[in-house]
Design a protein around this motif. Structure first.
Motif, PDB file in Angstrom:
ATOM      1  N   GLN A 145       0.826  -1.206   0.000  1.00 51.11           N
ATOM      2  CA  GLN A 145       0.000   0.000   0.000  1.00 51.11           C
ATOM      3  C   GLN A 145       0.859   1.253   0.000  1.00 51.11           C
ATOM      4  OE1 GLN A 145      -2.174  -1.108   3.551  1.00 51.11           O
ATOM      5  NE2 GLN A 145      -4.058  -1.422   2.385  1.00 51.11           N
ATOM      6  N   ALA A 146       1.936   1.240   0.780  1.00 51.92           N
ATOM      7  CA  ALA A 146       2.835   2.395   0.836  1.00 51.92           C
ATOM      8  C   ALA A 146       3.495   2.639  -0.518  1.00 51.92           C
ATOM      9  CB  ALA A 146       3.900   2.184   1.911  1.00 51.92           C
ATOM     10  N   LEU A 157       5.994   7.207  -3.151  1.00 55.22           N
ATOM     11  CA  LEU A 157       6.609   7.312  -1.825  1.00 55.22           C
ATOM     12  C   LEU A 157       7.983   6.664  -1.782  1.00 55.22           C
ATOM     13  CD1 LEU A 157       6.620   7.952   1.209  1.00 55.22           C
ATOM     14  CD2 LEU A 157       5.314   5.847   1.563  1.00 55.22           C
ATOM     15  N   PRO A 158       8.155   5.424  -2.276  1.00 51.84           N
ATOM     16  CA  PRO A 158       9.509   4.849  -2.223  1.00 51.84           C
ATOM     17  C   PRO A 158      10.528   5.641  -3.033  1.00 51.84           C
ATOM     18  CG  PRO A 158       8.011   3.446  -3.491  1.00 51.84           C
ATOM     19  CD  PRO A 158       7.170   4.444  -2.770  1.00 51.84           C
ATOM     20  N   ALA A 159      10.112   6.209  -4.173  1.00 48.12           N
ATOM     21  CA  ALA A 159      11.046   7.013  -4.966  1.00 48.12           C
ATOM     22  C   ALA A 159      11.457   8.261  -4.202  1.00 48.12           C
ATOM     23  CB  ALA A 159      10.409   7.391  -6.301  1.00 48.12           C
ATOM     24  N   ALA A 160      10.504   8.883  -3.505  1.00 49.71           N
ATOM     25  CA  ALA A 160      10.812  10.077  -2.721  1.00 49.71           C
ATOM     26  C   ALA A 160      11.746   9.740  -1.567  1.00 49.71           C
ATOM     27  CB  ALA A 160       9.518  10.695  -2.194  1.00 49.71           C
ATOM     28  N   PRO A 168      13.726   2.274   1.157  1.00 48.08           N
ATOM     29  CA  PRO A 168      12.351   1.901   1.477  1.00 48.08           C
ATOM     30  C   PRO A 168      12.085   0.396   1.410  1.00 48.08           C
ATOM     31  CG  PRO A 168      12.465   2.578  -0.802  1.00 48.08           C
ATOM     32  CD  PRO A 168      13.873   2.679  -0.248  1.00 48.08           C
ATOM     33  N   SER A 169      13.103  -0.403   1.192  1.00 48.67           N
ATOM     34  CA  SER A 169      12.878  -1.829   0.938  1.00 48.67           C
ATOM     35  C   SER A 169      12.322  -2.574   2.145  1.00 48.67           C
ATOM     36  CB  SER A 169      14.183  -2.491   0.480  1.00 48.67           C
ATOM     37  OG  SER A 169      15.175  -2.410   1.489  1.00 48.67           O
ATOM     38  N   SER A 170      12.533  -2.044   3.361  1.00 43.99           N
ATOM     39  CA  SER A 170      12.090  -2.764   4.559  1.00 43.99           C
ATOM     40  C   SER A 170      10.884  -2.117   5.222  1.00 43.99           C
ATOM     41  CB  SER A 170      13.239  -2.856   5.569  1.00 43.99           C
ATOM     42  OG  SER A 170      13.676  -1.556   5.948  1.00 43.99           O
ATOM     43  N   LEU A 171      10.124  -1.313   4.482  1.00 43.11           N
ATOM     44  CA  LEU A 171       8.932  -0.700   5.049  1.00 43.11           C
ATOM     45  C   LEU A 171       7.980  -1.762   5.580  1.00 43.11           C
ATOM     46  CD1 LEU A 171       7.982   2.056   2.410  1.00 43.11           C
ATOM     47  CD2 LEU A 171       9.162   2.365   4.589  1.00 43.11           C
TER      48      LEU A 171
END
Length: 403
Positions: A145-146, A157-160, A168-171
């Motif tokens: 979802q993130a 969001l991960p790009a930002a 962001p790989s471990s969100l």
């Protein structure tokens, strides 16, 4: 304590402030956010605290061994809504550092670990979802979802996060971190005037009203504004405008609040009848039944208006948070530690403490806001009241972490 608070407040105040509006634009994973994060880390390291950036981009500053467990945590957030005020979020973070300074001045001995925190992207100004950092931590927002969240420019969001230097790989849900925490207490400027009306500098939160966001898509027919007869139009702006008025009317009847605060129009030309008017409804109420009645009545009215104007309507619920009762035992303990005469009040605003209440004991303190205004540069708290808030937070932390 006063000088400590004043110095930190002055250092933080210029970051992300717009010279034109006087408000703040501290959006997640932007340059202003980076500078706020650097300020937090600097304050933590200046006090000899152990600094951490967790997997979800939240900042932590530890006194004592985090692995010991049963930690007492306090803090808030540093990001803002567009052109927001200075106090919403930052007051809780600055007060957390100032309260620690006060406790050290008192010479108390800590018997539980203490952590100060800055939760990321609480306001949701950039990616459209509030409390992203705490939702990820609590498992209320999945990694998938993130990853699907995007800002108005299409940046995910991960790009930002990657652009800001965070992996962001471990969100995702952070059970190991949650297991360390015994209680979370968040101080926040009041978003209303209850304390001003009662004459109190500080209050305790009882609960957060149930609230949600709904998207209303009115679809008509684009056409020329100068050549199309009024009777031939399928103008979605008309039922949208009537729905805005209906929202106010229905909220008043139910003792709730309802706001259309964001709108998108296509093709968005001065001389063009719109083909689409998309409006976002934010509604909150003291009880779930009141909220359901309010939104149901608004949607019913919207469909009647849309039919009258030959316009199609889709309504999508984008988010919903049920009523959140802060843990009664912790709430009562705050009252006892503050002398038993502090007012207890509900709030229609969401907070990280509300998100975290599903997984750990949480409580909140409010500091008087004489304007009653929030999410605006007019938001305010007097210095004496801020100091009273720091003192109250220090009293609470002493009672919880220094037994």
């Amino acid at each position: 304590m006063t000088s400590s608070f004043q110095e930190m407040w002055a250092d933080l105040a210029p970051i992300g402030r717009d010279a034109g509006s006087g408000g703040y634009r501290r959006f997640a994973w932007t340059e202003a956010d980076r500078d706020c994060r650097a300020w937090f880390r600097s304050e933590a390291e200046a006090r000899g605290l152990t600094y951490e950036l967790d997997r979800n981009g939240n900042q932590w500053a530890w006194l004592g061994d985090p692995a010991a467990g049963d930690a007492v945590v306090t803090g808030s957030h540093l990001d803002s809504v567009p052109d927001g005020g200075a106090f919403d979020g930052p007051l809780g973070v600055v007060s957390a550092f100032a309260a620690l300074d006060e406790l050290r001045h008192r010479g108390v001995e800590f018997t539980r670990p203490l952590a100060l925190t800055n939760f990321g992207d609480e306001e949701g100004a950039r990616f459209g979802l509030a409390c992203v950092g705490s939702r990820l931590t609590a498992g209320q927002l999945s990694k998938e979802q993130a990853y699907a969240l995007k800002d108005g420019d299409g940046v995910s969001l991960p790009a930002a996060m990657e652009a800001a230097g965070h992996d962001p790989s471990s969100l995702g849900r952070d059970d190991e971190r949650l297991s360390r925490i015994g209680a979370y207490v968040e101080l926040h400027v009041e978003q209303g005037r209850a304390l001003d009306l009662s004459g109190d500098a500080v209050g305790i939160a009882s609960a957060i009203w149930p609230h949600g966001r709904w998207r209303f898509d009115f679809r008509g027919e684009a056409n020329h504004a100068g050549t199309t007869r009024l009777v031939d139009r399928r103008d979605p702006m008309l039922p949208y405008a009537e729905t805005v008025l209906a929202a106010r009317r229905e909220a008043e009847l139910a003792g709730a609040v309802a706001t259309f605060g964001k709108i998108a129009v296509e093709p968005n030309g001065v001389n063009a009848i719109p083909s689409l008017v998309r409006g976002w409804l934010d509604s909150r109420a003291p009880s779930p039944d009141d909220l359901d009645a309010t939104v149901t009545a608004i949607e019913k009215a919207a469909r009647e208006y849309a039919d009258r104007h030959g316009v199609d309507l889709d309504v999508v619920r984008e988010s919903f948070t049920p009523v959140i009762e802060f843990e009664h035992a912790l709430r009562d303990e705050l009252g006892r530690l503050l002398g038993g005469s502090v007012p207890v009040l509900g709030t229609g605003a969401g907070h990280d403490a509300g998100i975290l209440s599903s997984v750990i004991p949480t409580a909140m303190l409010f500091v008087r806001n004489p304007t009653g205004v929030s999410h605006s540069p007019a938001e305010h708290a007097a210095e004496d009241d801020c100091v009273a808030g720091v003192r109250a937070l220090a009293d609470v932390l002493e009672g919880l972490a220094c037994r």
